[in-house]
Enzyme design. Structure first.
Site, mmCIF file in Angstrom:
data_model
loop_
_atom_site.group_PDB
_atom_site.id
_atom_site.type_symbol
_atom_site.label_atom_id
_atom_site.label_comp_id
_atom_site.label_asym_id
_atom_site.label_seq_id
_atom_site.Cartn_x
_atom_site.Cartn_y
_atom_site.Cartn_z
ATOM 1 N N LYS A 171 -16.155 -12.780 1.470
ATOM 2 C CA LYS A 171 -15.639 -12.871 0.102
ATOM 3 C C LYS A 171 -16.688 -13.513 -0.802
ATOM 4 O O LYS A 171 -17.275 -14.533 -0.446
ATOM 5 C CB LYS A 171 -14.354 -13.699 0.093
ATOM 6 N N ASP A 228 -0.727 -5.890 -4.010
ATOM 7 C CA ASP A 228 -2.027 -5.799 -3.345
ATOM 8 C C ASP A 228 -2.353 -7.073 -2.574
ATOM 9 O O ASP A 228 -3.344 -7.108 -1.830
ATOM 10 C CB ASP A 228 -3.141 -5.490 -4.349
ATOM 11 N N ASN A 229 -1.536 -8.112 -2.730
ATOM 12 C CA ASN A 229 -1.725 -9.356 -1.981
ATOM 13 C C ASN A 229 -0.703 -9.511 -0.864
ATOM 14 O O ASN A 229 -0.488 -10.617 -0.370
ATOM 15 C CB ASN A 229 -1.625 -10.564 -2.921
#
EC number: 2.7.7.-
Length: 480
Positions: free
Chosen positions: A109, A248-249
């Site tokens: 990330k 999306d989480n």
């Protein structure tokens, strides 16, 4: 031992990613790594012995078998369809093959721009990277399904957020990064065959026992719903607020993923909003169960091309069943009850009402309650309440309920202290570690990670205390 990597996602789902390499940071350096997790995964210590640069932890080198990709997905954000999203700053480097045949994603990330960065810069900052590392490890040691943090790399790369910060990278590990949003992406692109390919991939690799079963898709979605229900219960009972439960989480495997504006309750406030960007309170603490169901309904919609609507609705009932059943079990454990009795919810709700009126500390209240002795008419917890008469009345009913079970204090206290943590990751503790790290002092970061590995051990220092007043007013946003 040599690490072995595969690229199942890249090989089997070619429409779901873009292949690319990380963009390096200036003067990248490894500032923390998860020694216990590294040992469990048989990662050679030599990989962390980085004296020049940051090695694989900063995306400077790749290990044999790694094939980096950025994944594409879409989603609903704050209840509104947001269209295409995707890994805007993260890159799936590869999937580590484990001894039991399973795999573990290595996801970097803060690895730079991708085709899915939209208006972003592809970077993560040191502040948010530290927060995610602390949160994911805290949740793991609390026994809650989550992604894991393996390493943090700091740098001198300037990154503009509300103020100028510095870029960082987090190596995040997970059994899978498959999200509800992956399915939404292809459903709204009118490509149902690719939605089905995603479901087949999930079943093949995570539920292989159903591969040859005619009703495999229904069984799979029922399990996704049940896992989501159990996850939400774990959040609610430990006082965790995710802050940004966009579709999306949401993890297909029922993992806590994407730690942004999260927070653990300090004062008990069921309407707590951790994300100061959430102006409508959609993701407030007490609304998380409803939002999770709404998100599951969005996922169910994507499956209608190959699962009957009645079957999907029955599967959604599994969420409610898992939520109610698991919540009842967990709260009885927190209260020290070994059996279910009809007035247990009344007793629990009376305690919650009293805590809300008084602004009682959520974690400390339950931890102190776990030291209750049946024969003692008083409790140290009493001194934390202003309305002593109201507490005394409740405590008398609570002790009477305990006496209905033939369980001695030692056994009951042991059960309660296994589920009522003495330490949670309060925002002010994370901020203290961040402030020090931004000045180049990593000692508090390392020590806080050690403290969070033993959340059920009583402490007499500030890691287990109520936050200072300034610590209650920290504002957290999606900015990371």
């Amino acid at each position: 031992m040599t690490l072995s990597f595969t690229a199942r996602w890249r090989d089997e789902l070619p429409a779901t990613y873009t292949a690319l390499l990380p963009t390096l940071l200036k003067n990248a350096r490894l500032i923390w790594y998860n020694d216990k997790l590294a040992q469990q995964l048989a990662i050679p210590a030599s990989l962390f012995d980085v004296t020049n640069g940051a090695g694989v932890w900063g995306g400077e080198t790749l290990l044999p078998g790694m094939s980096p990709v950025a994944q594409v997905y879409s989603g609903h954000q704050f209840g509104v369809w947001a269209g295409q999203l995707g890994d805007g700053r993260g890159i799936l480097l590869g999937e580590q093959l484990l001894a039991d045949g399973s795999t573990l994603d290595w996801h970097l990330k803060g690895a730079g721009l991708t085709p899915y960065s939209r208006m972003g810069d592809g970077r993560a900052v040191l502040r948010s990277t530290i927060r995610e590392s602390l949160a994911s490890e805290a949740m793991h040691y609390l026994g809650i399904p989550t992604t894991r943090a393996l390493s943090i790399v700091a740098s001198d790369t300037p990154v503009q957020r509300e103020t100028q910060e510095t870029g960082a990278m987090l190596m995040r590990l997970a059994q899978s990064h498959m999200r509800f949003g992956h399915f939404e992406h292809f459903y709204y692109r009118r490509e149902p065959e690719k939605v089905q390919q995603l479901a087949d991939f999930a079943i093949r690799h995570y539920w292989p026992q159903w591969q040859d079963v005619p009703e495999k898709y229904v069984l799979w979605f029922e399990e996704v719903a049940a896992r989501t229900g159990r996850l939400i219960v774990e959040w609610q009972t430990v006082g965790f607020s995710h802050g940004v439960m966009n579709t999306d989480n949401m993890s297909i495997l029922g993992l806590t993923i994407d730690y942004g504006p999260f927070g653990f309750l300090d004062d008990y406030d069921p309407g707590f909003i951790g994300n100061h960007s959430d102006h409508q309170g959609r993701y407030r603490f007490d609304n998380q169960p409803s939002v999770a169901l709404w998100n599951l309904q969005r996922l169910a919609q994507t499956l209608t091309p190959f699962i009957e609507i009645d079957a999907l609705n029955r599967a959604l009932d599994r969420y409610q069943d898992a939520l109610l059943t698991h919540y009842g079990q967990r709260m009885r454990q927190k209260l020290g009850f070994f059996t279910e009795q009809k007035d247990d919810n009344v007793l629990l709700n009376e305690l919650f009402s009293l805590m809300a009126r008084e602004g009682s500390d959520y974690s400390r209240t339950f931890r102190m309650l776990s030291h209750t002795e049946q024969q003692s008419a008083s409790s140290p917890l009493r001194d934390t309440f202003i309305d002593r008469a109201a507490f005394d009345a409740w405590f008398d009913r609570y002790r009477a309920r305990l006496r209905t079970e033939a369980v001695d204090d030692a056994l009951r206290q042991q059960q309660m202290q296994r589920v009522n943590p003495a330490v949670v990751l309060r925002n002010w503790l994370a901020q203290r570690a961040i402030d020090a790290a931004e000045q180049g002092d990593m000692a508090e970061l390392h020590w806080l990670h050690e403290v969070l590995r033993q959340p059920f051990t009583d402490r007499d220092d500030d890691y287990a205390s109520r936050p200072p007043e300034w610590g209650k007013r920290l504002e957290v946003s999606c900015s990371s």
